[in-house]
Motif scaffolding. Sequence first.
Motif, short mmCIF file in Angstrom:
data_model
loop_
_atom_site.label_atom_id
_atom_site.label_comp_id
_atom_site.label_asym_id
_atom_site.label_seq_id
_atom_site.Cartn_x
_atom_site.Cartn_y
_atom_site.Cartn_z
N PRO A 62 38.02 -16.45 5.19
CA PRO A 62 38.10 -15.65 3.95
C PRO A 62 38.63 -14.25 4.19
O PRO A 62 39.38 -13.71 3.37
CB PRO A 62 36.65 -15.62 3.45
CG PRO A 62 36.02 -16.83 4.04
CD PRO A 62 36.65 -16.99 5.38
N PHE A 63 38.24 -13.64 5.33
CA PHE A 63 38.76 -12.31 5.64
C PHE A 63 40.28 -12.35 5.82
O PHE A 63 41.00 -11.44 5.37
CB PHE A 63 38.10 -11.78 6.91
CG PHE A 63 38.66 -10.47 7.39
CD1 PHE A 63 38.31 -9.28 6.77
CD2 PHE A 63 39.57 -10.43 8.44
CE1 PHE A 63 38.83 -8.08 7.20
CE2 PHE A 63 40.10 -9.23 8.88
CZ PHE A 63 39.73 -8.05 8.26
N GLY A 64 40.79 -13.40 6.46
CA GLY A 64 42.23 -13.53 6.63
C GLY A 64 42.95 -13.66 5.29
O GLY A 64 44.01 -13.05 5.08
N PHE A 65 42.38 -14.44 4.37
CA PHE A 65 42.98 -14.57 3.04
C PHE A 65 42.96 -13.23 2.30
O PHE A 65 43.95 -12.84 1.67
CB PHE A 65 42.24 -15.63 2.22
CG PHE A 65 42.66 -17.03 2.52
CD1 PHE A 65 43.93 -17.48 2.18
CD2 PHE A 65 41.81 -17.91 3.16
CE1 PHE A 65 44.33 -18.78 2.44
CE2 PHE A 65 42.20 -19.21 3.45
CZ PHE A 65 43.46 -19.65 3.09
N ALA A 66 41.83 -12.52 2.38
CA ALA A 66 41.74 -11.22 1.71
C ALA A 66 42.73 -10.22 2.30
O ALA A 66 43.37 -9.45 1.59
CB ALA A 66 40.32 -10.67 1.80
N LEU A 67 42.86 -10.25 3.63
CA LEU A 67 43.81 -9.35 4.29
C LEU A 67 45.25 -9.66 3.86
O LEU A 67 46.05 -8.75 3.60
CB LEU A 67 43.67 -9.47 5.80
CG LEU A 67 44.53 -8.53 6.65
CD1 LEU A 67 44.14 -7.08 6.38
CD2 LEU A 67 44.38 -8.84 8.13
N LYS A 68 45.56 -10.94 3.76
CA LYS A 68 46.91 -11.32 3.33
C LYS A 68 47.17 -10.88 1.89
O LYS A 68 48.23 -10.31 1.59
CB LYS A 68 47.09 -12.83 3.45
CG LYS A 68 48.49 -13.32 3.12
CD LYS A 68 48.54 -14.81 2.89
CE LYS A 68 47.95 -15.17 1.54
NZ LYS A 68 48.20 -16.58 1.16
N ILE A 69 46.20 -11.10 1.01
CA ILE A 69 46.38 -10.73 -0.40
C ILE A 69 46.51 -9.23 -0.56
O ILE A 69 47.23 -8.75 -1.45
CB ILE A 69 45.20 -11.27 -1.23
CG1 ILE A 69 45.20 -12.81 -1.21
CG2 ILE A 69 45.26 -10.79 -2.67
CD1 ILE A 69 43.96 -13.41 -1.84
N SER A 70 45.85 -8.45 0.32
CA SER A 70 45.92 -6.99 0.19
C SER A 70 47.32 -6.45 0.44
O SER A 70 47.63 -5.33 0.03
CB SER A 70 44.93 -6.34 1.16
OG SER A 70 45.34 -6.51 2.51
N PHE A 71 48.16 -7.22 1.13
CA PHE A 71 49.54 -6.79 1.37
C PHE A 71 50.51 -7.37 0.35
O PHE A 71 51.72 -7.16 0.45
CB PHE A 71 49.99 -7.21 2.78
CG PHE A 71 49.28 -6.48 3.88
CD1 PHE A 71 49.51 -5.13 4.09
CD2 PHE A 71 48.38 -7.14 4.69
CE1 PHE A 71 48.85 -4.44 5.10
CE2 PHE A 71 47.72 -6.47 5.70
CZ PHE A 71 47.95 -5.11 5.91
N ALA A 72 49.99 -8.11 -0.64
CA ALA A 72 50.85 -8.69 -1.68
C ALA A 72 50.96 -7.74 -2.87
O ALA A 72 50.40 -6.63 -2.87
CB ALA A 72 50.29 -10.04 -2.11
N GLU A 73 51.65 -8.16 -3.89
CA GLU A 73 51.81 -7.40 -5.12
C GLU A 73 51.31 -8.24 -6.29
O GLU A 73 51.38 -9.47 -6.25
CB GLU A 73 53.27 -7.00 -5.34
CG GLU A 73 53.84 -6.09 -4.27
CD GLU A 73 55.30 -5.76 -4.52
OE1 GLU A 73 55.88 -6.34 -5.48
OE2 GLU A 73 55.86 -4.94 -3.78
#
Length: 294
Positions: A24-35
Amino acid sequence: MERHGRWLIILPPLVFLFVFFLIPFGFALKISFAEAALRIPPFSNVFSVTPDHKLHLVFSLANYKYLLTDEVYVVSYLYSIKTAFFSTLLCLLIGYPMAYAMARSSKATQSILMLVIILPFWTSFLLRVYALEGIIRDNGLLNTALMWLGVIHEPLKIMRTTFAVYLGIVYSYLPFMVLPLYATLEKLDHTLLEAASDLGSRPWRAFIDVTLPLSMPGVVAGSMLVFIPAIGEYVIPALLGGPDNLMIGRVLWDEFFANHDWPVAAAVSIAFLVLLVGPIAVHQHFRVGQLEHG
């Protein structure tokens, strides 16, 4: 065989942390760099494959820059830290005498007092907060009793105030302070206090020179167990606090479910996690030290 046995013991918690934290942390980290995007899910792709089968990465730091430029996030972070700090301090001031009295009691009394401390955990956290709301609201049990006794002539304004937030946090997290303190104070060698008394120390001086330093691992452990969850508290400020009690948990909820801005919400959660790394490291350091000397 001994090495394999250790890994068999360590593997289940490692798998649990990998599945329920790291992924879940990896998914959240990825989404934080999205728009943010008008689609489902509501964010742009960070990883994509081009027609010629090449991996295309599109990282954006705009969400993290937005956290630093928008006053709401800075204010909510600072307010969360302040609320958690003073709530922890109140829990320490109330919990230390309780734990000290428990540690100096007889074994039979200690069992009863321990049951009283643990008893709130047998009920739902949300139910306990709702019960507190029923006590302190304008027509609640407290105001009704005080008006019936003639102490006050109009209801006390407790709900939707900062005091109510502190009251709810202290009420909910006080056992997390008392239990580590009790575990530390209960192991204290009382012959050290007798030696200090024989050397001419008064009780208050013996407490400062002997009891307090030896209880510091419990103080740090209890403080971290209160501070870490209190800083991200959402339920108590939402139910008991007012519009001025803007903590980061409420901001995170609003970004996810009200604004549907998942990239900003993910950036808020990652920044929040980084903020907690320091206290968690301190707690772990003192916890390991307590186990080594325990």
